[in-house]
Design a protein around this motif. Structure first.
Motif, PDB file in Angstrom:
ATOM      1  N   ASP A   1       0.861  -1.237   0.139  1.00  0.00           N
ATOM      2  CA  ASP A   1       0.145  -0.048  -0.090  1.00  0.00           C
ATOM      3  C   ASP A   1       0.772   1.123  -0.036  1.00  0.00           C
ATOM      4  O   ASP A   1       1.915   1.129   0.545  1.00  0.00           O
ATOM      5  CB  ASP A   1      -0.725   0.063   1.178  1.00  0.00           C
ATOM      6  N   VAL A   2       0.448   2.369  -0.546  1.00  0.00           N
ATOM      7  CA  VAL A   2       1.103   3.593  -0.650  1.00  0.00           C
ATOM      8  C   VAL A   2       0.295   4.747  -0.918  1.00  0.00           C
ATOM      9  O   VAL A   2      -0.800   4.443  -1.434  1.00  0.00           O
ATOM     10  CB  VAL A   2       2.200   3.506  -1.700  1.00  0.00           C
ATOM     11  N   ALA A   3       0.486   5.817  -0.081  1.00  0.00           N
ATOM     12  CA  ALA A   3      -0.115   6.943  -0.179  1.00  0.00           C
ATOM     13  C   ALA A   3       0.467   7.824  -1.236  1.00  0.00           C
ATOM     14  O   ALA A   3       1.574   7.883  -1.471  1.00  0.00           O
ATOM     15  CB  ALA A   3      -0.142   7.739   1.245  1.00  0.00           C
ATOM     16  N   ALA A   4      -0.321   8.659  -1.783  1.00  0.00           N
ATOM     17  CA  ALA A   4      -0.056   9.634  -2.811  1.00  0.00           C
ATOM     18  C   ALA A   4      -0.633  10.828  -3.096  1.00  0.00           C
ATOM     19  O   ALA A   4      -1.891  10.879  -2.695  1.00  0.00           O
ATOM     20  CB  ALA A   4       0.058   8.620  -4.286  1.00  0.00           C
ATOM     21  N   ALA A   5      -0.077  11.857  -3.245  1.00  0.00           N
ATOM     22  CA  ALA A   5      -0.555  13.333  -3.146  1.00  0.00           C
ATOM     23  C   ALA A   5       0.202  14.268  -4.400  1.00  0.00           C
ATOM     24  O   ALA A   5       1.480  13.964  -4.624  1.00  0.00           O
ATOM     25  CB  ALA A   5      -0.563  14.101  -2.014  1.00  0.00           C
ATOM     26  N   VAL A   6      -0.550  14.976  -5.087  1.00  0.00           N
ATOM     27  CA  VAL A   6      -0.023  15.990  -5.864  1.00  0.00           C
ATOM     28  C   VAL A   6       0.258  17.235  -5.015  1.00  0.00           C
ATOM     29  O   VAL A   6      -0.643  17.592  -4.380  1.00  0.00           O
ATOM     30  CB  VAL A   6      -0.792  16.329  -6.983  1.00  0.00           C
ATOM     31  N   VAL A   7       1.496  17.972  -5.371  1.00  0.00           N
ATOM     32  CA  VAL A   7       1.888  19.111  -4.386  1.00  0.00           C
ATOM     33  C   VAL A   7       2.209  20.112  -5.463  1.00  0.00           C
ATOM     34  O   VAL A   7       2.573  19.832  -6.711  1.00  0.00           O
ATOM     35  CB  VAL A   7       3.129  19.049  -3.730  1.00  0.00           C
ATOM     36  N   GLU A   8       1.856  21.315  -5.368  1.00  0.00           N
ATOM     37  CA  GLU A   8       2.238  22.661  -6.040  1.00  0.00           C
ATOM     38  C   GLU A   8       3.705  22.994  -6.437  1.00  0.00           C
ATOM     39  O   GLU A   8       4.184  23.537  -7.390  1.00  0.00           O
ATOM     40  CB  GLU A   8       1.285  23.735  -5.715  1.00  0.00           C
ATOM     41  N   SER A   9       4.542  22.469  -5.481  1.00  0.00           N
ATOM     42  CA  SER A   9       5.915  22.925  -5.296  1.00  0.00           C
ATOM     43  C   SER A   9       6.799  22.084  -4.512  1.00  0.00           C
ATOM     44  O   SER A   9       6.427  21.373  -3.679  1.00  0.00           O
ATOM     45  CB  SER A   9       6.091  24.464  -4.842  1.00  0.00           C
ATOM     46  N   LEU A  10       8.069  22.481  -4.635  1.00  0.00           N
ATOM     47  CA  LEU A  10       8.885  21.607  -3.788  1.00  0.00           C
ATOM     48  C   LEU A  10       8.870  22.059  -2.291  1.00  0.00           C
ATOM     49  O   LEU A  10       8.753  21.264  -1.359  1.00  0.00           O
ATOM     50  CB  LEU A  10      10.559  22.050  -4.148  1.00  0.00           C
ATOM     51  N   PRO A  11       8.432  23.516  -1.901  1.00  0.00           N
ATOM     52  CA  PRO A  11       8.265  23.843  -0.704  1.00  0.00           C
ATOM     53  C   PRO A  11       7.259  22.984  -0.162  1.00  0.00           C
ATOM     54  O   PRO A  11       7.150  22.734   0.920  1.00  0.00           O
ATOM     55  CB  PRO A  11       8.342  25.270  -0.818  1.00  0.00           C
ATOM     56  N   ALA A  12       6.196  22.904  -0.988  1.00  0.00           N
ATOM     57  CA  ALA A  12       4.954  22.106  -0.423  1.00  0.00           C
ATOM     58  C   ALA A  12       5.234  20.686  -0.047  1.00  0.00           C
ATOM     59  O   ALA A  12       4.553  20.164   1.065  1.00  0.00           O
ATOM     60  CB  ALA A  12       4.006  22.205  -1.588  1.00  0.00           C
ATOM     61  N   ALA A  13       6.076  20.092  -0.995  1.00  0.00           N
ATOM     62  CA  ALA A  13       6.561  18.627  -0.614  1.00  0.00           C
ATOM     63  C   ALA A  13       7.106  18.505   0.798  1.00  0.00           C
ATOM     64  O   ALA A  13       7.093  17.863   1.535  1.00  0.00           O
ATOM     65  CB  ALA A  13       7.563  18.174  -1.794  1.00  0.00           C
ATOM     66  N   VAL A  14       8.209  19.526   0.906  1.00  0.00           N
ATOM     67  CA  VAL A  14       9.056  19.751   2.154  1.00  0.00           C
ATOM     68  C   VAL A  14       8.051  19.961   3.412  1.00  0.00           C
ATOM     69  O   VAL A  14       8.169  19.117   4.403  1.00  0.00           O
ATOM     70  CB  VAL A  14       9.979  20.806   2.056  1.00  0.00           C
TER      71      VAL A  14
END
Length: 442
Positions: A333-346
């Protein structure tokens, strides 16, 4: 997260069990004092013979392991946990190879970390010394038994092993083999001891044996680790949960990102360096997500996605809940999301990560620099799988655990991390100047 309480006793065996654990610790201290004086040659030969004996007596180990696996299946244990429990000829040989690798590593004991001659002529050195008696509390992974024994013996420590009852037969077979070899080499057998595993109170007695046990290291799920760290009166090293992330940056090579994601998640999902979440920059999501979802599906992975991930389709994609971002699945199982930017990922990683391992896939050097500088984790990978966070892969031969705390040790813990230091001062009748002593009655 399940909170584990370790009872102090039970009606039948409370005081008796406490004394049994403390007596093992006393014998361990005696063994550690002798082992601390062993030469590197003696310790290396010991580990080499242990490796040979494990391979020679592998049928005994596998027979014992079959009993454990059968009982685990009957009890309804998950396949992920059964994978951790299961041994094969290849896995036994891998344990033996780990011992051989550790035997070839430099001995940390006696290493001079720094030193100087003081202005008054006193020679000062700081050297590595063994920790003493190391307690290991771990769940159903028999390989930990051998890894822990090899690393503690090479670093001059005695080890008290408190494994899971689910691996009792496997651990017993392994420890008897190891102790046989220790005795054959004229070293104290009690340098390696297996504690009772059917009563959780034995864990309580181990982690509260202050003055007899020098450090305790828990390895297992979040509940076990939290309970040991919070309830221990013995110094504890926190080996944290592996809620690891793979972030696919806008500039990522899609083929590379797919290889890294699949390896991070599906190579062996039951281990702590397995990726549990992947994040995708919005600018590459349209290209990356359909291929990633398809390949994860072929590998049998269920994707727990945010709205945009679910929108990319796939019969094996389900909506993520708030809990999915914090869970260590240890499964396909894995969770997944789309982020708008690298800072959002961090920011997502800061909020949900466990400080274990985080990875970025990018072709942008500045993005890699920003990610490695801002992500707070024991290991940060650039264009590499999270699976590389491993003592063997880091050249340590094996590991005693992966520390997610910041004091004493962080990341995979090998031989140096199983030592403390001692200051040695060599003088020639030196005394420290000061005021003259006050005479009585003056």
């Amino acid at each position: 997260m399940t909170v584990i309480e370790f009872p102090t006793s039970d009606k039948a065996t409370g005081d008796e069990l406490r004394e049994q654990v403390r007596e093992a610790a006393r014998r361990g201290r005696e063994a550690a004092a002798e082992l601390a004086q062993a030469t590197r040659g003696a310790k290396d030969a010991l580990l080499q013979d242990m490796a040979d004996e494990l391979v020679k007596r592998a049928p005994e180990v596998l027979e014992a392991n079959e009993q454990d696996v059968a009982a685990a299946r009957e009890s309804g244990m998950t396949e992920a946990l059964i994978d951790r429990l299961s041994l094969s000829t290849g896995r036994v040989e891998a344990m033996a190879d780990g011992l051989r690798t550790v035997s070839g590593l430099p001995d940390p004991v006696g290493e001079v970390l720094r030193g100087q001659v003081l202005p008054n002529g006193v020679q000062l050195r700081q050297v590595r010394v063994p920790l003493g008696v190391v307690g290991i509390v771990y769940e159903g992974r028999p390989n930990v038994t051998v890894d822990a024994a090899g690393l503690t013996l090479k670093s001059g420590n005695a080890v008290l092993l408190r494994g899971s009852s689910s691996a009792e037969n496997s651990n017993t077979a392994l420890v008897w083999i190891l102790r046989d070899v220790v005795a054959r080499h004229g070293l104290p057998m009690d340098a390696v001891q297996l504690l009772p595993c059917h009563d959780r109170a034995s864990v309580h007695h181990l982690i509260t044996a202050r003055g007899l046990v020098d450090v305790v290291i828990p390895r297992g799920g979040a509940g076990l680790i939290s309970a040991v760290v919070e309830q221990s009166t013995v110094p504890a090293i926190e080996t944290g949960v592996g809620n690891c992330h793979v972030y696919v940056d806008a500039s990522a090579d899609v083929d590379m990102a797919l290889r890294i994601l699949l390896n991070s998640k599906a190579r062996r999902p039951s281990v702590c360096n397995s990726a549990e979440t992947f994040l995708v920059h919005a600018d590459i999501a349209e290209e990356f997500l359909p291929r990633a979802i398809a390949e994860l599906g072929e590998a049998g992975v269920t994707v727990h996605g945010d709205e945009r991930v679910v929108g990319a389709g796939g019969s094996h994609v389900v909506p993520a809940t708030d809990e999915d971002w914090d869970v260590e699945y240890l499964s396909l199982d894995v969770a997944a999301a789309v982020v708008e930017s690298l800072p959002a990922a961090v920011e997502h990683i800061r909020e949900h990560g466990s400080g274990h391992t985080e990875a970025i896939v990018t072709s942008d050097f500045r993005a890699a620099q920003q990610f490695t500088a801002q992500v707070d984790a024991a290991a940060v990978m650039v264009n590499a799988s999270t699976a590389f966070t491993d003592g063997g892969e880091f050249g340590m031969g094996a590991e005693i655990g992966i520390s997610t705390q910041k004091l004493h040790a962080r990341g995979p813990m090998g031989l140096p991390e199983l030592t403390s230091t001692k200051w040695l001062a060599y003088g020639d009748g030196h005394v420290r100047p000061g005021s003259a002593p006050v005479k009585p009655g003056s």
